[in-house]
Motif scaffolding. Structure first.
Motif, PDB file in Angstrom:
ATOM      1  N   ASN A 160      23.439 -26.079 -16.848  1.00  0.00           N
ATOM      2  CA  ASN A 160      23.210 -26.246 -15.413  1.00  0.00           C
ATOM      3  C   ASN A 160      23.158 -27.757 -15.148  1.00  0.00           C
ATOM      4  N   ILE A 161      24.317 -28.335 -14.892  1.00  0.00           N
ATOM      5  CA  ILE A 161      24.422 -29.801 -14.807  1.00  0.00           C
ATOM      6  C   ILE A 161      24.102 -30.303 -13.392  1.00  0.00           C
ATOM      7  N   LYS A 162      23.167 -31.273 -13.368  1.00  0.00           N
ATOM      8  CA  LYS A 162      22.815 -31.895 -12.071  1.00  0.00           C
ATOM      9  C   LYS A 162      22.568 -33.379 -12.309  1.00  0.00           C
ATOM     10  N   GLU A 163      22.478 -34.165 -11.238  1.00  0.00           N
ATOM     11  CA  GLU A 163      22.132 -35.581 -11.404  1.00  0.00           C
ATOM     12  C   GLU A 163      20.624 -35.674 -11.628  1.00  0.00           C
ATOM     13  N   GLU A 164      20.212 -36.262 -12.742  1.00  0.00           N
ATOM     14  CA  GLU A 164      18.789 -36.301 -13.078  1.00  0.00           C
ATOM     15  C   GLU A 164      18.374 -37.722 -13.445  1.00  0.00           C
TER      16      GLU A 164
ATOM     17  N   LYS B  86      24.188 -37.280 -15.200  1.00  0.00           N
ATOM     18  CA  LYS B  86      24.527 -35.874 -14.931  1.00  0.00           C
ATOM     19  C   LYS B  86      24.233 -35.083 -16.199  1.00  0.00           C
ATOM     20  N   CYS B  87      23.267 -34.161 -16.119  1.00  0.00           N
ATOM     21  CA  CYS B  87      22.921 -33.405 -17.326  1.00  0.00           C
ATOM     22  C   CYS B  87      22.150 -32.134 -16.986  1.00  0.00           C
ATOM     23  N   ASP B  88      21.918 -31.301 -18.029  1.00  0.00           N
ATOM     24  CA  ASP B  88      21.087 -30.113 -17.856  1.00  0.00           C
ATOM     25  C   ASP B  88      19.674 -30.506 -18.278  1.00  0.00           C
ATOM     26  N   ARG B  89      18.780 -30.590 -17.320  1.00  0.00           N
ATOM     27  CA  ARG B  89      17.426 -31.093 -17.526  1.00  0.00           C
ATOM     28  C   ARG B  89      16.721 -30.396 -18.704  1.00  0.00           C
TER      29      ARG B  89
ATOM     30  N   HIS C 225      27.334 -32.335 -23.565  1.00  0.00           N
ATOM     31  CA  HIS C 225      27.248 -33.310 -22.466  1.00  0.00           C
ATOM     32  C   HIS C 225      28.309 -34.397 -22.605  1.00  0.00           C
TER      33      HIS C 225
END
Ligand code: ADP
Length: 456
Positions: free
Chosen positions: A302-306, A341-344, A434
């Motif tokens: 679930n990739i988002k900007e973190e 950008k990653c899956d937290r 990633h």
């Protein structure tokens, strides 16, 4: 295959020979024709000037005939033979295509087959110029036996056949050699693939050439060695798991057996039940690990900007009680606001595993154990470093630590260091998915540094 090659070579050679021999014969005929036309013209000219001196003219004709190795006839305008170097046709009338043409003022030539003999026949007109007008007074006819030319062509044919057969034999030998060289590595590869398919992982093919086949053999050998390592790890993994499962199971069995014999005080029952509970918990942890290992392949990211420094801080908070409990000092420095950008949750898991190992593999012989975590922004990348002064990993084992089920201390039993060789496999998987990179530097008894490079 070999038959096809041989037929192609034979066909090419035959076509080449036929063309070459034809060309050779044509050139010979043309050269002879030119030479004979020259002789015929000289004879015509000489005859013109010496018509009155027949004896001289006859001698001259005989000489030219001998030189040219041909029969020469001089014919008058009515087609009657005046001079023949063999004297056979004198006084007879000859009428053929060449003479007819020459009596009309043209030179002509042709090849004839007469009783198995090939003859080149040519004729030129004898033209007299009287007070400005040309008058055809006869023709010179020349017959040349083609035997000499045909003999030289058949000599050449024999030579061509000899050289050709030798060449053919040689090219066949070369073809056999080339086909053998081409098919041999393919055969070796087939044997190799067959061995692998029958489970002989790690089978190595000897590399004999440096060309494409050599490179293919190298790739095959690498694949075979990787498959063998994977298989070894899998066996190791199953072995470890079985061993780890067997130990609590044996304890539980012994504890239950002891409880079932004799009349124990309730406190003893409680104590033993507590132990059984502990062993069951150990087994539960192991089963969880196994399930984790299987789930690893099926996860959807679930990739988002973190903010990665935030993820780090959260993870450190989680692990801090474990570090304190084991007297491991945790130091953390980070550049702020690095957005990635990653899956937290996966990144948390990755950092957790690295920190968990750094604490787990601390060195009890050292006065002070530490884990330094740092996050730095450098040009177009972020660098996450986890450094410890634990037991370290020896060089021979470093390349294997990311393999599933691999444990450096396997076989020597870790004592109280529990693990199933899966933590770093998870870390590597998360890093790969990633598109990041991970590097390890470690020295036995000194400590380890894990660096994760995150492109920004
Ligand atoms: P495990 O469950 O055994 O810890 P990991 O995959 O996390 O499995 O690690 C594989 C092996 O790498 C470990 O068994 C250990 O020997 C070695 N290892 C990992 N991290 C460290 C570290 N920080 N210091 C020393 N050894 C380490």
């Amino acid at each position: 295959m070999l038959i096809i090659y041989s037929l192609i070579i034979l066909l090419a050679f035959s076509v080449f020979s036929v063309i070459m021999l034809n060309n050779y014969k044509n050139t010979q005929v043309r050269n002879t024709e030119i030479r004979l036309f020259q002789t015929a013209n000289v004879v015509a000219e000489t005859y013109k000037g010496n018509r009155e001196q027949m004896i001289f003219t006859r001698m001259m004709v005989r000489n030219y005939a001998m030189q040219a190795n041909a029969r020469i006839l001089i014919i008058d305008s009515q087609g009657e033979v005046l001079i023949d170097n063999f004297n056979d046709y004198i006084g007879t009338k000859i009428d053929n295509e060449e003479i007819r043409s020459s009596l009309k003022g043209n030179s002509s030539s042709n090849l004839y087959k007469l009783e198995n003999k090939e003859v080149l026949q040519l004729s030129v007109p004898i033209i007299l110029n009287e007070s400005g007008t040309d008058k055809i007074i006869g023709a010179v006819l020349l017959s040349y036996d083609m035997k000499k030319i045909n003999d030289s062509v058949s000599e050449l044919r024999k030579d061509v056949i000899k050289v050709g057969s030798l060449g053919l034999l040689l090219s066949l030998l070369l073809t056999i050699l080339a086909t053998h060289n081409l098919t041999k590595p393919l055969k070796d590869l087939t044997v190799g693939v067959d061995k692998i398919s029958k489970g002989e992982l790690g089978y190595v093919i000897e590399r004999k050439t440096r060309d494409e086949f050599g490179r293919l053999v190298d790739t095959f050998n690498r694949m075979s060695s990787t498959l063998s390592k994977i298989e070894k790890n899998r066996k190791n993994y199953i072995n470890t798991i079985s061993h780890e499962l067997k130990t609590p199971l044996t304890s539980i069995k012994v504890l239950i057996e002891s409880l079932s014999i004799g009349d124990w005080h309730i406190d003893k029952y409680k104590e033993y039940l507590q132990d059984i509970y502990g062993e069951a918990e150990r087994m539960e942890r192991l089963v969880n690990f196994l399930m984790e290992s299987i789930k690893l392949e099926e996860r959807v990211f679930n990739i988002k900007e973190e903010d990665i420094s935030q993820i780090l801080e959260d993870t450190i908070k989680l692990i801090l009680p474990y570090a304190n409990q084991n007297k491991v000092h945790v130091k953390y420095t980070a550049d702020k606001n690095i957005i990635v950008k990653c899956d937290r949750d996966r990144v948390k898991e990755m950092v957790f595993n690295l920190l968990d190992n750094a604490i787990k593999y601390r060195d009890p012989n050292k006065e002070r154990s530490f884990v330094n975590i740092s996050l730095k922004k450098e040009n177009n990348r972020a660098l996450l470093t986890v450094e410890d002064n634990g037991i370290g990993i020896d060089e021979a084992n470093i390349k294997n630590i990311f393999n599933r089920g691999f444990r450096v201390l396997e076989g020597q039993f870790h004592g109280n260091i529990e693990g199933y060789g899966i933590g770093l496999t998870v870390v590597k998987k998360i890093v790969d998915q990633h598109g990041w990179s991970i590097y390890v530097k470690s020295t036995l008894n000194k400590g380890s540094i894990f660096k994760v490079e995150i492109p920004l």
